[in-house]
Enzyme design. Structure first.
Site, mmCIF file in Angstrom:
data_model
loop_
_atom_site.group_PDB
_atom_site.id
_atom_site.type_symbol
_atom_site.label_atom_id
_atom_site.label_comp_id
_atom_site.label_asym_id
_atom_site.label_seq_id
_atom_site.Cartn_x
_atom_site.Cartn_y
_atom_site.Cartn_z
ATOM 1 N N HIS A 216 0.869 -1.178 0.000
ATOM 2 C CA HIS A 216 0.000 0.000 0.000
ATOM 3 C C HIS A 216 0.909 1.233 0.000
ATOM 4 O O HIS A 216 2.013 1.186 0.536
ATOM 5 C CB HIS A 216 -0.844 -0.048 1.276
ATOM 6 C CG HIS A 216 -1.917 0.986 1.371
ATOM 7 N ND1 HIS A 216 -1.680 2.272 1.786
ATOM 8 C CD2 HIS A 216 -3.243 0.911 1.125
ATOM 9 C CE1 HIS A 216 -2.813 2.953 1.795
ATOM 10 N NE2 HIS A 216 -3.781 2.147 1.394
ATOM 11 N N ASP B 71 2.926 -4.931 8.007
ATOM 12 C CA ASP B 71 1.724 -4.112 7.830
ATOM 13 C C ASP B 71 0.529 -5.056 7.921
ATOM 14 O O ASP B 71 0.225 -5.790 6.987
ATOM 15 C CB ASP B 71 1.787 -3.397 6.474
ATOM 16 C CG ASP B 71 0.468 -2.692 6.132
ATOM 17 O OD1 ASP B 71 -0.513 -2.842 6.886
ATOM 18 O OD2 ASP B 71 0.438 -2.001 5.091
ATOM 19 N N GLN C 241 -4.691 -5.422 6.657
ATOM 20 C CA GLN C 241 -5.678 -6.328 6.046
ATOM 21 C C GLN C 241 -5.618 -7.723 6.659
ATOM 22 O O GLN C 241 -6.305 -8.633 6.190
ATOM 23 C CB GLN C 241 -5.446 -6.429 4.534
ATOM 24 C CG GLN C 241 -5.594 -5.120 3.788
ATOM 25 C CD GLN C 241 -7.022 -4.581 3.808
ATOM 26 O OE1 GLN C 241 -7.984 -5.298 4.104
ATOM 27 N NE2 GLN C 241 -7.162 -3.311 3.490
ATOM 28 N N LYS D 245 -10.579 -1.062 10.268
ATOM 29 C CA LYS D 245 -10.693 -2.227 9.383
ATOM 30 C C LYS D 245 -11.045 -3.487 10.171
ATOM 31 O O LYS D 245 -11.197 -4.556 9.611
ATOM 32 C CB LYS D 245 -9.391 -2.438 8.612
ATOM 33 C CG LYS D 245 -9.107 -1.299 7.627
ATOM 34 C CD LYS D 245 -7.930 -1.625 6.739
ATOM 35 C CE LYS D 245 -7.330 -0.415 6.068
ATOM 36 N NZ LYS D 245 -8.164 0.136 5.003
ATOM 37 N N CYS E 18 -4.779 2.530 -3.730
ATOM 38 C CA CYS E 18 -3.531 3.025 -3.109
ATOM 39 C C CYS E 18 -2.384 2.035 -3.288
ATOM 40 O O CYS E 18 -1.507 1.921 -2.409
ATOM 41 C CB CYS E 18 -3.716 3.356 -1.627
ATOM 42 S SG CYS E 18 -4.907 4.642 -1.344
HETATM 43 N N1 7TS Z 1 -1.813 -0.936 4.556
HETATM 44 C C1 7TS Z 1 -2.728 -1.679 3.930
HETATM 45 C C2 7TS Z 1 -2.389 -3.063 3.508
HETATM 46 C C3 7TS Z 1 -3.999 -1.152 3.689
HETATM 47 O O1 7TS Z 1 -4.915 -1.907 3.077
HETATM 48 C C4 7TS Z 1 -4.298 0.167 4.115
HETATM 49 C C5 7TS Z 1 -5.623 0.792 3.818
HETATM 50 C C6 7TS Z 1 -3.316 0.874 4.789
HETATM 51 C C7 7TS Z 1 -2.080 0.301 4.980
HETATM 52 C C8 7TS Z 1 -3.560 2.245 5.338
HETATM 53 O O2 7TS Z 1 -4.460 2.161 6.389
HETATM 54 P P1 7TS Z 1 -5.037 3.485 7.080
HETATM 55 O O3 7TS Z 1 -6.066 2.983 8.015
HETATM 56 O O4 7TS Z 1 -3.905 4.151 7.763
HETATM 57 O O5 7TS Z 1 -5.593 4.323 5.973
HETATM 58 N N2 7TS Z 1 -6.277 0.273 2.700
HETATM 59 C C9 7TS Z 1 -7.352 0.806 2.102
HETATM 60 C C10 7TS Z 1 -8.010 0.166 1.027
HETATM 61 O O6 7TS Z 1 -7.669 -0.905 0.563
HETATM 62 N N3 7TS Z 1 -9.030 0.929 0.648
HETATM 63 O O7 7TS Z 1 -9.079 2.021 1.412
HETATM 64 C C11 7TS Z 1 -8.034 1.946 2.325
#
Ligand code: 7TS
Length: 411
Positions: A128, A205, A208, A231, A369
């Protein structure tokens, strides 16, 4: 006891999520954008409301009753997270704004504390943007180099290439547990073992991963792990950075301010002990409390059941999607979870998303992203359906029916 969730369980659990009961464009909402943000059960919303209604006040400061209640509830979540991740100590649990914030914290702190000119950081080609850009910024700052593990046509990392990239200049491996755009689950045990053999720490990370699978940081033996509350059925604006105590003690603080100090004079500041050293300023108290409730909620359902049901749903969806003319999956990893990405010949993902929305179906379309993933597979964007334990096979049938309509429309 059944090892997966049954229809009757899911109907019951769906009632915990008021938002799922609504109609969108006159159709029952089918929410298949869980990888972006999962929905929040009412008990989490109630806990946040209760904080503001009954004991809103700052933590770690007041001797008064409200501040004590707030501090206790805030620190109770830390214990819940410790148990949730099987961390060794509450000192290893740092509250952040989310995954992005956790990675930026580490990139900044590791950058200042460990990185010299010529050092290298390894990431993978399926990261990401939040596990790419913070390292790019830090590398540019420190004169270090970002190295990237390539992925194969199925969307799996090429392990031999990883072996080839590791060397005496490598200072950190930062890798995604489960890809948000491909659904790939990485072989973390092997990656971490190999990195450790060369004395290199590993950041995972887990954004997910935590919604779908039980995480045990001691079993994984990762050095750092980050995830977001929103999430995993929790609120937005809150997340966790786990770090092994020995590493966190070695690293300099990220931000300066209140709560992260023991003593301040104009000549010198003595920093607070872990975990407060990394929690400057008034934290997101209400949402930290909500996160604790969310993590207890999923643990009560049980990851064995959640994983089994979601796996069944995912393979059901993969099979049914093959009915759609001209559909091609982006990401065919054998070990996978959470999300399915696809493209349909001659139909732009944005048009697919718009037509599905008219049917009440929420999916995400775009680059998710992960622009380097789109470049790797030579597509501008994909359509992505992503699942939570509250989704049903009927909802996947509705997705398939709606996709047939998309095909008819564009034929
Ligand atoms: N890493 C992964 C694997 C992600 O899927 C996401 C967010 C992030 C980092 C960042 O997370 P945040 O909570 O700090 O924003 N992924 C997504 C997505 O797949 N669609 O919207 C956000």
């Amino acid at each position: 006891m059944n090892s997966t969730l049954q229809q009757i369980d899911i109907e019951k659990f769906r009632k915990d999520f008021p938002i799922l009961q609504q109609k969108v464009h006159g159709k029952p909402l089918v929410y298949l954008d869980n990888a972006a943000t999962s929905q929040t059960p009412k008990i989490v919303i109630d806990a946040i409301q209760e904080y503001y209604l009954k004991y809103n006040s700052n933590v770690h400061r007041g001797v008064h009753r409200l501040s004590q209640l707030a501090s206790e509830a805030y620190e109770e979540t830390r214990e819940i997270v410790q148990d949730f991740l099987n961390a060794n100590s509450v000192q290893e649990v740092i509250f952040t704004k989310g995954t992005t914030d956790g990675i930026n914290l580490l990139a900044s702190s590791i950058g200042r504390g460990l990185i010299r000119e010529g050092d290298e950081i390894i990431i993978s080609a399926m990261e990401h943007h939040s596990n790419i850009v913070p390292w790019q910024i830090m590398c540019e700052d420190r004169g270090a180099k970002l190295r990237v593990i390539p992925i194969n046509d199925d969307g799996e990392i090429i392990f031999e290439a990883f072996e080839g990239l590791l060397n005496e200049r490598t200072k950190l491996v930062s890798i995604v547990h489960t890809s948000n755009s491909l659904g790939t689950v990485n072989p973390l045990r092997e990656i971490i073992d190999l990195a450790h053999k060369k004395g290199v720490p590993v950041l995972v990370d887990g954004a997910q991963a935590v919604p779908h699978t039980k995480i045990d940081v001691q079993d994984l033996d990762c050095d750092f792990f980050v995830f977001s509350g929103h999430k995993v059925y929790g609120p937005t604006g809150v997340g966790v950075l786990y770090g092994k105590k020995a590493w966190l003690e070695k690293l300099p603080p990220y931000q300066g301010g209140g709560d992260m100090i023991l003593n301040v004079t104009f000549e010198k500041t003595k920093f607070n002990e872990l975990p407060y050293k990394f929690e400057a300023g008034t934290p997101n108290i209400a949402d930290v409390i909500g996160l604790g409730v969310a993590l207890n909620y999923v643990q009560k359902i049980g990851y064995d059941k959640i994983s089994a049901w979601e796996n069944e749903l995912m393979w059901y969806a993969r099979n049914r999607l093959q009915e759609i003319d001209g559909l091609r999956f982006i990401g065919n990893a054998k070990h996978r979870a959470g999300a399915i990405s696809f493209v349909i010949e001659n139909v732009h993902p944005h048009d697919i998303g718009t037509i599905l929305d008219r049917e009440g179906i929420a999916v995400r379309t775009g680059h998710h992203c992960t622009q380097p993933v789109m470049q790797r597979f030579k597509v501008p964007a994909t359509t992505r359906a992503s699942f939570a334990f509250y989704n049903t096979k009927e909802e996947i049938d509705q997705l398939i029916n709606a996709l047939h309509k998309v095909i008819e429309f564009f034929a």
